[in-house]
Design a protein around this motif. Structure first.
Motif: not given
Length: 272
Positions: A159-169
């Motif tokens: 993935f590009d850049g910094e991942l968000p802290q919460f990733n809801i799927g």
């Protein structure tokens, strides 16, 4: 009974799945690996400790101790990619998240070995999930399957850049009622930390396969960026990763996750 598979049976309308916290690699599979550290590096570190409070809530907890390098129980057993056209890892991964080979040349698992691992590890894990969901569904009109994950905050290959802290799927909204997704989003938004729904991570095979809102089974995957609860060194090297679990650093994240799980309970058993 499989000694690598832990099932904690509760009666609350919540099943917590821990598919990637395991680090065990059977001795007969270790010889072909480039290194044991690399084979274990992409585990979901300390997630079982972050959600340690789930047991006191009488949640059902299903966990495998087997490393995802042996077989990834959150992948489609057919081998079909969950993210067509995007970099990912396979059912029996041959590369790390960063693309490094996990096996010495010519030592990668062949079709027969993959089938063996599916029978030994993938099928029993999913059989356990199926059985526990059926048991809980018989007790409650609706239940929540909450699939726990974490990943390093920066992995350019994935993935590009910094991942968000919460990733809801939620499989783009297909695996649960919109009200459940909204309730979890409200908690993460109130935390002041970055969050996204159905971004780079929309939910793995577990969320997509078992999530069936029409039948009362609502599935959500939560992918946490590791920086939210542990130190992430710039150089993820054998002498620097994983960093030790730090209760004080993790405490704020645990409180947020308690609120997330409370939202799941409120959805599953609303006040009449």
């Amino acid at each position: 009974m499989n000694d690598w598979l832990t099932i904690r049976r509760g009666n609350a309308p919540l099943l917590v799945s821990l598919p990637h916290t395991g680090t065990e690699i059977p001795a007969e599979l270790q010889g072909g690996l480039v290194s044991l550290w690399l084979a274990r590096r992409d585990a979901d570190w300390w997630i079982d400790r972050l959600y340690g409070f789930a047991e006191e809530l009488d949640a059902t907890i299903v966990r495998t101790a087997i490393s995802r390098t042996v077989i990834d129980v959150n992948r489609d057993p057919s081998g079909v990619s969950l993210y067509p056209g995007q970099a990912t890892t396979e059912l029996c991964p041959t590369t790390s998240f960063d693309g490094e080979p996990l096996y010495e040349p010519g030592r990668e698992p062949d079709a027969a070995e993959i089938a063996r691992r599916k029978a030994l590890y993938h099928e029993p894990y999913h059989a356990a999930l199926k059985a526990e969901l059926a048991r809980l569904r018989a007790l409650h009109p609706r239940i929540v399957l909450y699939d726990c994950h974490s990943i390093r905050s920066v992995i350019p290959r994935l993935f590009d850049g910094e991942l968000p802290q919460f990733n809801i799927g939620t499989n783009s909204g297909a695996s649960c009622d919109p009200a459940l997704q909204a309730a979890i989003e409200a908690v993460t938004a109130a935390s002041g930390l970055s969050s996204i729904s159905n971004g780079r991570f929309k939910g793995g095979f577990i969320t997509r396969f078992f999530g069936d809102p029409a039948s009362g089974v609502h599935a959500v995957q939560m992918e946490l960026a590791c920086r939210g609860y542990m130190e992430e060194p710039e150089d993820v090297a054998p002498d620097a990763w994983p960093t030790a679990f730090a209760p004080d650093r993790a405490a704020p994240m645990i409180e947020i996750l308690r609120a997330v799980i409370a939202a799941c309970f409120a959805f599953a058993k609303p006040v009449r």
